[in-house]
Write an enzyme that holds these catalytic residues in place. Structure first.
Site, PDB file in Angstrom:
ATOM      1  N   HIS A   1      15.750  -6.305  38.186  1.00 45.54           N
ATOM      2  CA  HIS A   1      14.356  -6.110  37.757  1.00 45.54           C
ATOM      3  C   HIS A   1      14.289  -4.964  36.754  1.00 45.54           C
ATOM      4  O   HIS A   1      15.263  -4.250  36.546  1.00 45.54           O
ATOM      5  CB  HIS A   1      13.418  -5.905  38.941  1.00 45.54           C
TER       6      HIS A   1
ATOM      7  N   HIS B   1      17.100   0.946  37.485  1.00 43.40           N
ATOM      8  CA  HIS B   1      18.022  -0.199  37.608  1.00 43.40           C
ATOM      9  C   HIS B   1      18.612  -0.631  36.265  1.00 43.40           C
ATOM     10  O   HIS B   1      19.572  -1.389  36.233  1.00 43.40           O
ATOM     11  CB  HIS B   1      17.328  -1.382  38.302  1.00 43.40           C
TER      12      HIS B   1
ATOM     13  N   HIS C   1      12.772  -2.040  36.440  1.00 46.38           N
ATOM     14  CA  HIS C   1      12.574  -0.613  36.678  1.00 46.38           C
ATOM     15  C   HIS C   1      13.709   0.229  36.081  1.00 46.38           C
ATOM     16  O   HIS C   1      14.877  -0.156  36.145  1.00 46.38           O
ATOM     17  CB  HIS C   1      12.449  -0.316  38.173  1.00 46.38           C
TER      18      HIS C   1
HETATM   19 ZN   LIG Z   1      12.411  -0.992  41.648  1.00 45.88          ZN
END
Ligand SMILES: [Zn+2]
Length: 255
Positions: free
Chosen positions: A56, A61, A58
């Site tokens: 994902h 990450h 974010h």
């Molecule tokens: Zn996250």
């Protein structure tokens, strides 16, 4: 030759993961919180990065993607959902897609809720699932972009995987999750056993991951929102599982 998986800390409490295929020498990083610890792990093993599988958008990450992509020219696989910007993407993956890492096969599950784009990678042969910020040990991700019913459906997808699969999640949050879960299910024997194990592991400075999915099904209250006893413990007897799940998540947010 069996695949090899390595985990190591990144940033404050993220996990970095490498999965390596000895047959083809392909190596994937699952997410890339930051480049430096991933580079050190690769060097330690003598592996070359061929793929990054992003779960994902974010920052904790994807923060290391650009540097790793520049250094290795590796392939970057990212979620199907293009509504958020992830740089350097080579391939978009959606529900049911199978992503190859050398000869290893990763099946993609769409697991939205924490973010709308969140996907998880299931390596069936290796019995490993990388669920990032959807499912933690004894917890689950905050529901930032999706709805509680959406997140509950995502957890059900992960719960339907076999008990002997190893869960690899995005953060070392297990101790705090255990503390919260015990307020809801103080008499859950599997949870109490996990609590003891986690205390011991953390005291030794060791990670609490991976953990068997079968254990999580018994001990993780967020996977148990459809248990009548869990509904009763939050005074929601007879309510739907997604509603009970939402109440659990709200309580965790405030804990
Ligand atoms: Zn996250």
């Amino acid at each position: 030759m069996a695949a090899e998986i390595r985990l190591f800390p990144c940033l404050t409490d993220n996990f970095g993961y490498l999965i390596h295929d000895p047959a083809t020498k392909a190596t994937a990083s699952i997410d890339a919180p930051e480049a430096a610890p991933i580079l050190r792990a690769l060097e330690r093993e003598g592996w070359t990065l061929t793929d990054i599988l992003i779960t994902h958008h974010h920052h904790d990450h994807v923060g290391g993607v650009a540097e790793l992509k520049q250094k290795f020219g590796c392939r970057v696989v990212a979620p199907h959902d293009k509504s958020t910007k992830i740089a350097d993407v080579d391939l978009r993956a959606a529900q049911g897609d199978v992503v190859k890492v050398g000869s290893l096969l990763a099946r993609v599950l769409e697991t939205p809720g924490h973010t709308l784009d969140h996907i998880s990678y299931v390596f069936d042969t290796e019995k490993a699932v990388f669920a990032a910020d959807t499912l933690f040990s004894i917890g689950c991700g905050r529901v930032f972009e999706g709805t509680y019913p959406m997140m509950w459906d995502s957890l059900l997808k992960l719960r339907s995987l076999p008990d002997d699969f190893d869960l690899y999640c995005g953060h070392e949050y297990t101790a705090s999750n255990v503390k919260f879960a015990l307020t809801i299910e103080p008499d859950n024997a599997a949870l109490k056993a996990r609590a003891e194990q986690v205390t011991k592991l953390r005291a030794e400075g060791r990670p609490t991951i991976p953990v068997k999915l079968g254990n999580e099904k018994q001990a993780n209250v967020f996977l148990r929102a459809d248990e009548p006893s869990v509904a009763a413990s939050v005074r929601m007897k007879g309510a739907g599982a997604a509603e009970v799940f939402g109440e659990l998540r709200e309580r965790k947010n405030k804990s």
